[in-house]
Design an enzyme around this catalytic site. Structure first.
Site, PDB file in Angstrom:
ATOM      1  N   CYS A 129       0.974  -1.282  -0.156  1.00 22.44           N
ATOM      2  CA  CYS A 129      -0.001   0.066   0.038  1.00 22.44           C
ATOM      3  C   CYS A 129       0.829   1.253   0.107  1.00 22.44           C
ATOM      4  O   CYS A 129       1.762   1.249   0.623  1.00 22.44           O
ATOM      5  CB  CYS A 129      -0.842  -0.048   1.180  1.00 22.44           C
ATOM      6  SG  CYS A 129      -2.289   1.456   1.120  1.00 22.44           S
ATOM      7  N   CYS A 166       0.355   4.970   6.790  1.00 25.10           N
ATOM      8  CA  CYS A 166      -0.308   4.826   8.317  1.00 25.10           C
ATOM      9  C   CYS A 166       0.865   3.907   9.172  1.00 25.10           C
ATOM     10  O   CYS A 166       1.272   2.810   9.056  1.00 25.10           O
ATOM     11  CB  CYS A 166      -1.612   3.889   7.990  1.00 25.10           C
ATOM     12  SG  CYS A 166      -2.642   4.399   6.837  1.00 25.10           S
ATOM     13  N   CYS A 214       0.662   0.191  10.271  1.00 21.35           N
ATOM     14  CA  CYS A 214      -0.019  -0.726   9.333  1.00 21.35           C
ATOM     15  C   CYS A 214       1.236  -1.743   8.889  1.00 21.35           C
ATOM     16  O   CYS A 214       2.021  -1.036   8.027  1.00 21.35           O
ATOM     17  CB  CYS A 214      -0.796  -0.359   8.320  1.00 21.35           C
ATOM     18  SG  CYS A 214      -1.439  -1.463   7.060  1.00 21.35           S
ATOM     19  N   CYS A 235     -16.142  -9.224   5.713  1.00 17.48           N
ATOM     20  CA  CYS A 235     -15.541  -7.945   5.495  1.00 17.48           C
ATOM     21  C   CYS A 235     -14.219  -8.134   4.453  1.00 17.48           C
ATOM     22  O   CYS A 235     -13.337  -9.073   5.057  1.00 17.48           O
ATOM     23  CB  CYS A 235     -15.139  -7.257   6.649  1.00 17.48           C
ATOM     24  SG  CYS A 235     -14.410  -5.532   6.377  1.00 17.48           S
ATOM     25  N   CYS A 239     -19.380  -6.423   3.758  1.00 17.71           N
ATOM     26  CA  CYS A 239     -18.554  -5.135   3.985  1.00 17.71           C
ATOM     27  C   CYS A 239     -17.629  -5.023   3.292  1.00 17.71           C
ATOM     28  O   CYS A 239     -16.659  -6.106   3.034  1.00 17.71           O
ATOM     29  CB  CYS A 239     -18.351  -5.083   5.447  1.00 17.71           C
ATOM     30  SG  CYS A 239     -17.214  -3.751   6.067  1.00 17.71           S
ATOM     31  N   CYS A 273     -19.244   2.088   8.925  1.00 17.17           N
ATOM     32  CA  CYS A 273     -18.460   1.137   9.820  1.00 17.17           C
ATOM     33  C   CYS A 273     -17.303   1.995  10.048  1.00 17.17           C
ATOM     34  O   CYS A 273     -16.487   2.206   9.164  1.00 17.17           O
ATOM     35  CB  CYS A 273     -18.095  -0.446   9.438  1.00 17.17           C
ATOM     36  SG  CYS A 273     -16.910  -1.247  10.593  1.00 17.17           S
ATOM     37  N   ARG A 277     -17.879  -3.256  17.826  1.00 12.43           N
ATOM     38  CA  ARG A 277     -16.976  -4.436  17.539  1.00 12.43           C
ATOM     39  C   ARG A 277     -15.449  -4.483  18.197  1.00 12.43           C
ATOM     40  O   ARG A 277     -14.746  -3.511  18.056  1.00 12.43           O
ATOM     41  CB  ARG A 277     -16.825  -4.505  15.928  1.00 12.43           C
ATOM     42  CG  ARG A 277     -17.992  -4.686  15.222  1.00 12.43           C
ATOM     43  CD  ARG A 277     -17.849  -4.664  13.792  1.00 12.43           C
ATOM     44  NE  ARG A 277     -19.131  -4.530  13.087  1.00 12.43           N
ATOM     45  CZ  ARG A 277     -20.241  -5.034  12.888  1.00 12.43           C
ATOM     46  NH1 ARG A 277     -20.145  -6.630  13.352  1.00 12.43           N
ATOM     47  NH2 ARG A 277     -21.418  -5.006  12.635  1.00 12.43           N
TER      48      ARG A 277
HETATM   49  N1  SAM Z   1      -6.725   0.240   3.109  1.00 17.70           N
HETATM   50  C1  SAM Z   1      -7.947   0.201   3.810  1.00 17.70           C
HETATM   51  C2  SAM Z   1      -8.052   1.446   4.690  1.00 17.70           C
HETATM   52  O1  SAM Z   1      -6.843   2.072   5.447  1.00 17.70           O
HETATM   53  O2  SAM Z   1      -9.072   2.018   5.043  1.00 17.70           O
HETATM   54  C3  SAM Z   1      -8.254  -0.907   4.671  1.00 17.70           C
HETATM   55  C4  SAM Z   1      -7.625  -1.661   5.326  1.00 17.70           C
HETATM   56  S1  SAM Z   1      -6.910  -1.190   6.822  1.00 17.70           S
HETATM   57  C5  SAM Z   1      -5.832  -2.499   7.291  1.00 17.70           C
HETATM   58  C6  SAM Z   1      -8.244  -1.239   7.924  1.00 17.70           C
HETATM   59  C7  SAM Z   1      -8.144  -0.846   9.346  1.00 17.70           C
HETATM   60  O3  SAM Z   1      -7.255  -1.812  10.164  1.00 17.70           O
HETATM   61  C8  SAM Z   1      -7.369   0.582   9.602  1.00 17.70           C
HETATM   62  O4  SAM Z   1      -8.192   1.591   9.380  1.00 17.70           O
HETATM   63  C9  SAM Z   1      -6.923   0.395  11.013  1.00 17.70           C
HETATM   64  O5  SAM Z   1      -7.683   1.028  11.775  1.00 17.70           O
HETATM   65  C10 SAM Z   1      -6.884  -1.105  11.296  1.00 17.70           C
HETATM   66  N2  SAM Z   1      -5.587  -1.672  11.373  1.00 17.70           N
HETATM   67  C11 SAM Z   1      -4.496  -1.790  10.544  1.00 17.70           C
HETATM   68  N3  SAM Z   1      -3.349  -2.297  11.099  1.00 17.70           N
HETATM   69  C12 SAM Z   1      -3.719  -2.437  12.530  1.00 17.70           C
HETATM   70  C13 SAM Z   1      -2.954  -2.658  13.681  1.00 17.70           C
HETATM   71  N4  SAM Z   1      -1.435  -3.134  13.417  1.00 17.70           N
HETATM   72  N5  SAM Z   1      -3.245  -2.742  14.636  1.00 17.70           N
HETATM   73  C14 SAM Z   1      -4.551  -2.411  15.138  1.00 17.70           C
HETATM   74  N6  SAM Z   1      -5.375  -2.212  13.728  1.00 17.70           N
HETATM   75  C15 SAM Z   1      -5.059  -2.004  12.772  1.00 17.70           C
HETATM   76  C1  DTB Z   2     -11.130  -2.947  11.943  1.00 20.49           C
HETATM   77  O1  DTB Z   2     -11.212  -1.571  12.329  1.00 20.49           O
HETATM   78  N1  DTB Z   2     -10.285  -3.677  12.107  1.00 20.49           N
HETATM   79  C2  DTB Z   2     -10.204  -4.750  11.192  1.00 20.49           C
HETATM   80  C3  DTB Z   2     -11.246  -4.291  10.164  1.00 20.49           C
HETATM   81  N2  DTB Z   2     -11.659  -2.979  10.583  1.00 20.49           N
HETATM   82  C4  DTB Z   2     -10.973  -4.434   8.682  1.00 20.49           C
HETATM   83  C5  DTB Z   2      -8.973  -5.188  10.591  1.00 20.49           C
HETATM   84  C6  DTB Z   2      -7.860  -4.950  11.613  1.00 20.49           C
HETATM   85  C7  DTB Z   2      -6.619  -5.295  11.166  1.00 20.49           C
HETATM   86  C8  DTB Z   2      -5.408  -5.673  11.867  1.00 20.49           C
HETATM   87  C9  DTB Z   2      -4.014  -5.628  11.488  1.00 20.49           C
HETATM   88  C10 DTB Z   2      -3.960  -6.873  10.301  1.00 20.49           C
HETATM   89  O2  DTB Z   2      -4.222  -7.861  10.727  1.00 20.49           O
HETATM   90  O3  DTB Z   2      -3.295  -6.502   9.424  1.00 20.49           O
HETATM   91 FE1  SF4 Z   3      -2.915   1.375   3.309  1.00 21.93          FE
HETATM   92 FE2  SF4 Z   3      -2.662  -0.055   5.714  1.00 21.93          FE
HETATM   93 FE3  SF4 Z   3      -3.079   2.607   5.678  1.00 21.93          FE
HETATM   94 FE4  SF4 Z   3      -5.165   0.730   4.728  1.00 21.93          FE
HETATM   95  S1  SF4 Z   3      -4.384   1.030   7.109  1.00 21.93           S
HETATM   96  S2  SF4 Z   3      -4.299   2.696   3.666  1.00 21.93           S
HETATM   97  S3  SF4 Z   3      -3.686  -0.619   4.042  1.00 21.93           S
HETATM   98  S4  SF4 Z   3      -1.416   1.393   4.943  1.00 21.93           S
END
Ligand code: SAM
Ligand code: DTB
Ligand code: SF4
Length: 342
Positions: free
Chosen positions: A47, A51, A54, A91, A123, A183, A255
């Protein structure tokens, strides 16, 4: 509620907060039910965003390998497994900054159609979407769009710089205009203050209508990301955050999302008691570990919790069977659009 009122609730002695939240929860929800949701990472890694939490951001050196978009058949099989495992919501997550109008989006629309036909709440979380893209997703049968505000507006720029808080709210607005349920929630444990957690809930509470679903995640610190060294939040902090969310957003599905591997059954039970309606099941979230499904079923049995059926909280919207760009305006809107109250 004002920010001060939310703050008063957040800072109540925990036992009082738990009592109050449990009451609000029982008044507004079928507390003997828990929704089991399944996550499918349809497009993993690589990506462009930054973030800090992430593992899927291309710029950080994590163990996540970038993968191509899954096929419709792979998603169908995952949805069948999820349904067999008691899930009523699927989802699909894509590691995209935003959706582009290309063949991959057409493939996602096909996935949405397929999963919706299986009578699962479908979702998607695909990054930023335009109003037209939201309408196309709605026409394919999308039930909910996940797009987290993640934290307070003040702390947001410490976590993400490649897109703004306003961008996030615009995507939520676009989804809402298309009649898709919202959501949106966030993460605790990223170094934010109590005030930031309160600020995040305040912003969510100002959305009109309020989001139907709010995921509360505990940060899963991942090696290679800037937040890798963050200390895990305690279960008590998760319980406090979920209880406050329940009181601030009484009707919302709350959730208990990322972070359950660090919580024992008793701590998760307290989350269900004070407001959580749902968990993600399966041994992986998108890329990080999650409890084994058997452990979850064992916990549900001990607590006497039943898996919730699809569409039990909000009715399934009527699927509009037309090319969305040809739809008259009044047919495109199935819920009123959100506006910030102040
Ligand atoms: N790329 C899309 C976005 O950012 O909206 C969708 C996927 S993103 C992984 C969805 C959500 O997962 C993020 O907004 C964040 O709140 C959560 N998330 C990602 N990495 C995480 C982590 N290491 N621990 C907890 N939550 C995480
Ligand atoms: C949300 O708030 N938590 C879920 C779902 N929406 C998509 C994702 C959590 C992802 C945690 C990090 C990972 O497994 O990559
Ligand atoms: Fe990309 Fe992860 Fe940010 Fe979603 S949360 S926009 S997958 S870097």
């Amino acid at each position: 509620m004002t920010k001060e009122e939310i703050s008063e609730i957040y800072h109540l002695p925990l036992i009082q907060l738990m009592h109050k939240a449990a009451e609000v929860h029982r008044e507004n929800h079928r507390t003997e039910e828990l929704q089991i949701s399944t996550l499918v990472s349809i497009k993993t890694g690589g990506c462009a965003e930054d973030c800090s939490y992430c593992p899927q951001a291309a710029r950080y050196h994590t163990k996540v390998k970038a993968e191509d978009l899954l096929s419709v058949e792979e998603v169908k099989q995952a949805a069948q497994r999820a349904k067999k495992g008691g899930s009523s919501r699927l989802c699909m997550g894509a590691a995209w900054r935003n959706v582009k109008n290309n063949k991959e989006f057409d493939q996602v629309l096909e996935m949405v159609k397929t999963v919706n036909q299986m009578e699962l709440e479908v979702c998607c979380t695909l990054g930023m979407i335009t109003e037209n893209q939201a309408k196309r997703l709605a026409a394919a049968g999308l039930y909910a769009y996940n797009h987290n505000i993640d934290t307070s507006e003040d702390y947001y720029h410490e976590i993400i710089t490649t897109r703004s808080y306003g961008d996030r709210l615009t995507t939520l607005d676009n989804a809402r205009k298309a009649g898709i349920t919202i959501c949106s929630g966030g993460i605790i444990g990223m170094g934010e203050s109590a005030e930031d957690r309160i600020g995040m809930l305040y912003t969510l509470s100002l959305l009109n209508p309020q989001p139907e679903s709010v995921p509360i995640n505990a940060l899963v610190p991942v090696e290679g990301t800037p937040l890798a060294e963050q200390k895990r939040v305690s279960s008590w902090e998760m319980i406090r955050m979920i209880a406050t969310t329940r009181i601030v957003l009484p009707k919302t599905q709350v959730r208990l999302s990322a972070g359950r591997t660090e919580m024992n059954g008793e701590a998760q039970a307290l989350c269900f008691l004070v407001g959580a309606n749902s968990i993600f099941s399966g041994d992986k979230l998108l890329t990080t570990p999650n409890p084994e499904i058997n452990e979850d079923w064992a916990l549900m049995e001990v607590l006497g919790l039943q898996p919730k059926k699809a569409f039990a909280s909000y009715p399934q919207p009527k699927i509009v069977d037309l090319d969305p760009k040809d739809l008259p305006e009044e047919k495109k809107i199935r819920w009123s659009r959100p506006t910030l109250k102040s």
